[in-house]
Design an enzyme around this catalytic site. Structure first.
Site, PDB file in Angstrom:
ATOM      1  N   LYS A  19       0.833  -1.217   0.000  1.00 35.68           N
ATOM      2  CA  LYS A  19       0.000   0.000   0.000  1.00 35.68           C
ATOM      3  C   LYS A  19       0.860   1.256   0.000  1.00 35.68           C
ATOM      4  CE  LYS A  19      -2.143  -0.831   3.915  1.00 35.68           C
ATOM      5  NZ  LYS A  19      -1.561  -2.116   4.349  1.00 35.68           N
ATOM      6  N   ARG A  94      -9.372   2.085   9.036  1.00 35.36           N
ATOM      7  CA  ARG A  94      -8.846   0.766   9.345  1.00 35.36           C
ATOM      8  C   ARG A  94      -9.822  -0.109  10.117  1.00 35.36           C
ATOM      9  NH1 ARG A  94      -2.889   1.261   9.178  1.00 35.36           N
ATOM     10  NH2 ARG A  94      -1.940  -0.694   9.787  1.00 35.36           N
ATOM     11  N   ARG A 133      11.457  -6.646   5.558  1.00 34.07           N
ATOM     12  CA  ARG A 133      11.341  -5.193   5.427  1.00 34.07           C
ATOM     13  C   ARG A 133      12.331  -4.482   6.339  1.00 34.07           C
ATOM     14  NH1 ARG A 133       5.426  -2.714   4.947  1.00 34.07           N
ATOM     15  NH2 ARG A 133       5.135  -2.928   7.158  1.00 34.07           N
ATOM     16  N   ARG A 170      11.362  -2.298  12.075  1.00 38.93           N
ATOM     17  CA  ARG A 170      10.373  -1.640  12.931  1.00 38.93           C
ATOM     18  C   ARG A 170       9.918  -2.615  14.015  1.00 38.93           C
ATOM     19  NH1 ARG A 170       5.958   0.598   8.815  1.00 38.93           N
ATOM     20  NH2 ARG A 170       4.625  -0.554  10.229  1.00 38.93           N
ATOM     21  N   ARG A 181      -0.661  -8.407  13.995  1.00 39.15           N
ATOM     22  CA  ARG A 181      -1.196  -7.403  13.048  1.00 39.15           C
ATOM     23  C   ARG A 181      -2.111  -8.073  12.028  1.00 39.15           C
ATOM     24  NH1 ARG A 181       3.903  -4.397  10.824  1.00 39.15           N
ATOM     25  NH2 ARG A 181       2.436  -3.103   9.670  1.00 39.15           N
TER      26      ARG A 181
END
Ligand code: AMP
Length: 224
Positions: A19, A94, A133, A170, A181
């Site tokens: 996204k 969300r 990531r 992160r 998540r």
């Protein structure tokens, strides 16, 4: 000259679907602001603000930050002059409550056109992507060790191509948090797919394709 249309583009999809990457590409092509609630919250954390401190407790666990905080930061952002011709939303709304309140905002009702774009990706791919990531804590650039590798590595640490800072994993990209998540996504965020379908603005693209192919499909949907 015909006046410029105002466009609202909402990106939906699980974490790691791409996204952010697509939202930034579309923002650049259409000269629209990219509003990432996650980036705004991370900046608030980096600045040590009270809002950042409150949000961090939820973010580190992969939980959603309370809706009142999200609306406060979003409404403030939408008042800035770069939002006059619309905006690209990444990571907001969300959950169903946010989606309903979002559709009632004057800003959204005044827009000439609205699109919700779902970038779809299976859970195993999500975990593979997010665990590879790496993010820049300074300029928010995002890399992936498989398909968007940073150019430099110094003393075993990857360096941001954009600003030279040391990249980090992160807190919420660690494997245990990713699983949480994903379950938060399935429980709270996935239901808004149907919500936007009922609003007749939903479009879906396959997030397993290349960044370029996804982008060309999105530009086709937007008819730009
Ligand atoms: P993101 O960068 O979009 O993956 O967001 C990172 C984290 O910020 C999420 O896991 C949530 O904790 C929080 N967050 C971002 N946007 C929202 C939102 N619209 N509502 C609630 N929490 C959010």
């Amino acid at each position: 000259m015909t006046p410029r249309k105002s466009s609202v583009i909402i990106f939906l999809g699980p974490p790691g679907a791409g996204k952010g990457t697509q939202a930034k590409m579309v923002a650049k092509k259409l000269d629209l602001p990219h509003i990432s609630t996650g980036d705004i919250l991370r900046n608030a954390i980096n600045n040590g603000s009270d809002l950042g401190k409150e949000a961090q407790q939820f973010m580190d666990k992969g939980e959603l930050v309370p809706d009142n905080i999200i609306f406060a930061i979003t409404e403030e952002r939408l008042q800035q002059p770069d939002c006059t011709h619309g905006a690209i939303f990444d990571g907001f709304p969300r959950n169903i409550a946010q989606a309903k309140e979002f559709m009632n905002l004057d800003y959204i009702n005044k827009a000439d056109e609205s699109f919700a774009i779902l970038i779809d990706l299976a859970n195993d791919k999500v975990i593979e992507r997010i665990s590879n990531r790496r993010s820049c804590p300074n300029c928010n650039s995002v890399y992936n060790l498989i398909n968007k590798k940073p150019k430099k590595k110094v003393d075993g640490h990857y360096i941001c191509d954009n600003c030279g800072s040391e990249l980090v994993i992160r807190e919420d990209d660690k494997v245990e948090t990713i699983k949480n998540r994903l379950s938060v996504y399935e429980k709270s965020t996935a239901p808004i797919i149907n919500f936007f379908k009922n609003e007749s603005i939903l479009n879906t693209v396959d997030g397993a394709q290349s960044v370029e192919k996804i982008n060309s499909e999105i530009m086709h949907i937007l008819d730009k």
